[in-house]
Design an enzyme around this catalytic site. Structure first.
Site, mmCIF file in Angstrom:
data_model
loop_
_atom_site.group_PDB
_atom_site.id
_atom_site.type_symbol
_atom_site.label_atom_id
_atom_site.label_comp_id
_atom_site.label_asym_id
_atom_site.label_seq_id
_atom_site.Cartn_x
_atom_site.Cartn_y
_atom_site.Cartn_z
ATOM 1 N N ASN A 146 41.565 35.457 9.698
ATOM 2 C CA ASN A 146 40.510 36.040 8.891
ATOM 3 C C ASN A 146 40.591 35.456 7.482
ATOM 4 O OD1 ASN A 146 38.930 37.889 7.309
ATOM 5 N ND2 ASN A 146 39.032 39.254 9.072
ATOM 6 N N ARG A 151 0.809 -1.224 0.000
ATOM 7 C CA ARG A 151 0.000 0.000 0.000
ATOM 8 C C ARG A 151 0.844 1.276 0.000
ATOM 9 N NH1 ARG A 151 -3.481 -2.379 4.922
ATOM 10 N NH2 ARG A 151 -1.594 -3.660 5.035
ATOM 11 N N SER A 173 41.142 38.357 -0.050
ATOM 12 C CA SER A 173 40.043 37.914 -0.901
ATOM 13 C C SER A 173 40.555 37.168 -2.124
ATOM 14 C CB SER A 173 39.240 39.121 -1.380
ATOM 15 O OG SER A 173 38.682 39.752 -0.259
HETATM 16 C C1 UD1 Z 1 -1.826 -6.419 10.912
HETATM 17 C C2 UD1 Z 1 -2.811 -7.372 11.623
HETATM 18 C C3 UD1 Z 1 -4.041 -6.576 11.996
HETATM 19 C C4 UD1 Z 1 -3.679 -5.377 12.845
HETATM 20 C C5 UD1 Z 1 -2.619 -4.521 12.158
HETATM 21 C C6 UD1 Z 1 -2.117 -3.475 13.125
HETATM 22 C C7 UD1 Z 1 -2.476 -9.613 10.690
HETATM 23 C C8 UD1 Z 1 -3.006 -10.644 9.779
HETATM 24 N N1 UD1 Z 1 -3.141 -8.457 10.736
HETATM 25 O O1 UD1 Z 1 -2.448 -6.007 9.709
HETATM 26 O O2 UD1 Z 1 -4.967 -7.422 12.718
HETATM 27 O O3 UD1 Z 1 -4.847 -4.608 13.130
HETATM 28 O O4 UD1 Z 1 -1.493 -5.316 11.750
HETATM 29 O O5 UD1 Z 1 -1.269 -2.569 12.521
HETATM 30 O O6 UD1 Z 1 -1.477 -9.832 11.327
HETATM 31 N N2 UD1 Z 1 5.132 -8.840 7.808
HETATM 32 C C9 UD1 Z 1 6.134 -9.775 7.711
HETATM 33 N N3 UD1 Z 1 5.955 -10.858 6.926
HETATM 34 C C10 UD1 Z 1 4.797 -11.076 6.259
HETATM 35 C C11 UD1 Z 1 3.768 -10.109 6.347
HETATM 36 C C12 UD1 Z 1 3.947 -9.016 7.132
HETATM 37 O O7 UD1 Z 1 7.195 -9.633 8.326
HETATM 38 O O8 UD1 Z 1 4.720 -12.095 5.585
HETATM 39 C C13 UD1 Z 1 5.344 -7.661 8.641
HETATM 40 C C14 UD1 Z 1 5.228 -6.377 7.852
HETATM 41 O O9 UD1 Z 1 6.499 -5.992 7.351
HETATM 42 C C15 UD1 Z 1 4.665 -5.407 8.889
HETATM 43 C C16 UD1 Z 1 3.934 -6.288 9.878
HETATM 44 O O10 UD1 Z 1 4.346 -7.610 9.620
HETATM 45 O O11 UD1 Z 1 5.725 -4.731 9.548
HETATM 46 C C17 UD1 Z 1 2.417 -6.192 9.728
HETATM 47 O O12 UD1 Z 1 2.055 -6.480 8.376
HETATM 48 P P1 UD1 Z 1 0.978 -5.631 7.602
HETATM 49 O O13 UD1 Z 1 0.883 -6.153 6.235
HETATM 50 O O14 UD1 Z 1 1.224 -4.195 7.785
HETATM 51 O O15 UD1 Z 1 -0.359 -6.054 8.398
HETATM 52 P P2 UD1 Z 1 -1.676 -5.207 8.556
HETATM 53 O O16 UD1 Z 1 -2.493 -5.370 7.328
HETATM 54 O O17 UD1 Z 1 -1.359 -3.849 8.986
HETATM 55 MG MG MG Z 2 0.399 -2.795 9.060
#
Ligand code: UD1
Ligand code: MG
Length: 462
Positions: free
Chosen positions: A376, A17, A406
């Site tokens: 200076n 996103r 200068s």
């Molecule tokens: C997640 C939660 C959601 C919560 C929200 C809060 C899940 C399924 N959902 O959603 O319930 O309300 O965070 O901010 O967990 N990441 C990995 N590996 C992966 C996928 C993600 O390391 O395979 C890491 C991402 O880099 C990120 C974090 O996990 O830092 C959260 O992932 P993101 O995709 O942002 O989850 P949300 O949709 O925000």
């Molecule tokens: Mg997130």
């Protein structure tokens, strides 16, 4: 092992996103990557180990965190938050595992401490950190029955009634390190709207056994997850406000808090006044009674009491007490400006030490140099530190009280003795003894009345 704590930071996602080539957790907030802020909060708990799960852009995430005391594990393809935590299994040793998403940069040490403490007290399998949000948007919703959390439903999978729930999952949890945790992660499925292994699905498993708890944190702003550029801007505004509030509480005047950009690591002394358009980033340290801005950009620099910096850029530099920098000066890494010195309009200083009360008021370049107290440096004077075809930079030494006229070019390596004078326009290629005058210039020629026949008929020139 009893009460021990490991932290797992999930930082492997791409961050679709954000619409960016850069991994989401490396986007900058107050001058530092998102994941760096998360790490700061984690380290404040003095955990046994911090494990960072990397995947998308793994090398750049590792590089960005390289000096930090963390262990990296590679998730490979990021297949979901459940899959990410499982990748950390072999590194986790402690009895409690605190899981933090790498995109929740505003989380406070207080919230984490409250969560860990509750988890330890209740011996739950999982303790969630949740908050009530007026606009819960894309956060996972916490579904309760009889007051107890029973499961988390992701917004993309939620029914209209579930979407009306205001209590959201922060993605921050404590899990008890048991074989059941890791076995549960292996059993997750991808039967959901995003086709991912959701860590959130494991909550229902523990809830069925009465093993799920939640801490409702009163300040939802602490739990903001950054998923797109609007979230990033919102986080920046919130963090900025918090840092500036702390500074103001310590006696700093911030003329317009909406127009000052601080970093969480910077420090500012009391009675310093910060004018709009100013960035104080990295581990900058500003003393007391300074004037910073309008429009100053400081990166990891040290500014001592009573100094003034305006309309200027200062990077990894040291500015002595009472010194004045600007307008329109550029201090580059390794610049050290002595007490009460003046570096003015269009002066660039790099890897050079200027002694006390040195004056370089206009249009000069001072690089790889040592300038003695009270010297200076005239307008347009330049240290020529670079010779074609040679890699190294050559040094210029200018003695105390010397006067560089200068437009002088000092071709390094060269020494100008104490109290010596270099005439304007001279190109100096050999050392000048103390108190000598060095003049390198063609004698001026005067041709009387030469201009008269060359004037246009009857005109006055011009
Ligand atoms: C997640 C939660 C959601 C919560 C929200 C809060 C899940 C399924 N959902 O959603 O319930 O309300 O965070 O901010 O967990 N990441 C990995 N590996 C992966 C996928 C993600 O390391 O395979 C890491 C991402 O880099 C990120 C974090 O996990 O830092 C959260 O992932 P993101 O995709 O942002 O989850 P949300 O949709 O925000
Ligand atoms: Mg997130």
């Amino acid at each position: 092992m009893e009460d021990s704590l490991d932290v797992v930071v999930l930082a492997a996602g791409k961050g679709t996103r954000m619409k960016s080539r850069l991994p989401k957790v490396l986007h900058l907030l107050a001058g530092q990557p998102l994941v760096y802020h998360v790490l700061r909060a984690a380290l404040s708990l003095n955990p046994g180990k911090v494990i960072v799960v990397v995947g998308y852009g793994a090398d750049s995430v590792r590089a960005a965190l390289a000096p930090q005391p963390v262990t990296f594990v590679d998730q490979g393809d990021p297949l979901g938050t459940g899959h990410a935590l499982l990748a950390a299994e072999k590194e986790v040793r402690a009895s409690t595992v605190l899981v933090l998403p790498g995109d929740a940069p505003l989380v406070s040490p207080q919230a984490l401490r409250a969560l860990v403490e509750r988890h330890r007290r209740t011996h739950a399998g999982v303790t969630l950190l949740t908050a009530e949000m007026a606009e819960p948007g894309s956060y996972g919703r916490v579904i309760r029955r009889g007051g107890r959390p029973v499961r988390i439903v992701e917004a993309a999978d939620a029914s209209p009634a579930e979407l009306r729930v205001r209590e959201v999952n922060s993605g921050i949890y404590c899990w008890t390190n048991t074989p059941e945790l890791w076995a549960g992660l292996r059993l997750l499925s991808t039967q959901n709207a995003k086709g991912e292994y959701y860590l959130t699905d494991l909550v229902a498993h523990f809830a069925q056994r009465g093993q799920a708890q939640a801490v409702v944190w009163p300040d939802p702003e602490d739990l903001l997850g950054v998923n797109d550029r609007e979230d990033l801007a919102r986080a920046e505004t919130l963090l900025r406000r918090r840092i500036l509030q702390e500074w103001m509480a310590e006696g700093v005047t911030v003329v317009d808090p909406a127009a000052v950009y601080p970093s969480a690591e910077a420090r500012v002394g009391s009675d310093t006044v910060i004018y709009p358009g100013t960035h104080i980033l990295g581990a900058s340290e500003i003393g007391e009674g300074c004037t910073i801005g309008p429009s100053a950009y400081l990166w990891s620099s040290r500014v001592l009491d009573g100094a003034k910096i305006w309309y200027s850029t200062v990077e990894e530099a040291w500015v002595g007490p009472g010194a004045q920098i600007g307008p329109y000066a550029h201090l580059r890494p390794g610049a050290r400006i002595g007490a009460q010195a003046r570096v003015g309009n269009f002066v660039e200083v790099k890897n050079a030490t200027l002694g006390e009360e040195v004056r370089a008021a206009h249009l000069a370049y001072i690089g790889d140099a040592e300038v003695g107290a009270g010297a200076n440096i005239g307008a347009g004077a330049i240290t020529c530190n670079f010779q074609p075809g040679k890699k190294e930079k050559f040094r210029t030494e200018i003695g105390a009280g010397a006067f560089i006229g200068s437009n002088a070019a000092l071709v390094a390596p060269v020494r100008i003795g104490e109290g010596a004078v270099v005439g304007a326009g001279s190109v100096i290629t050999s050392d000048v003894p103390p108190y000598a005058l060095a003049l390198e210039r063609s004698p001026q020629e005067i041709r009387l009345d030469w201009a008269k026949p060359n004037r246009p008929e009857g005109g006055h020139g011009g």
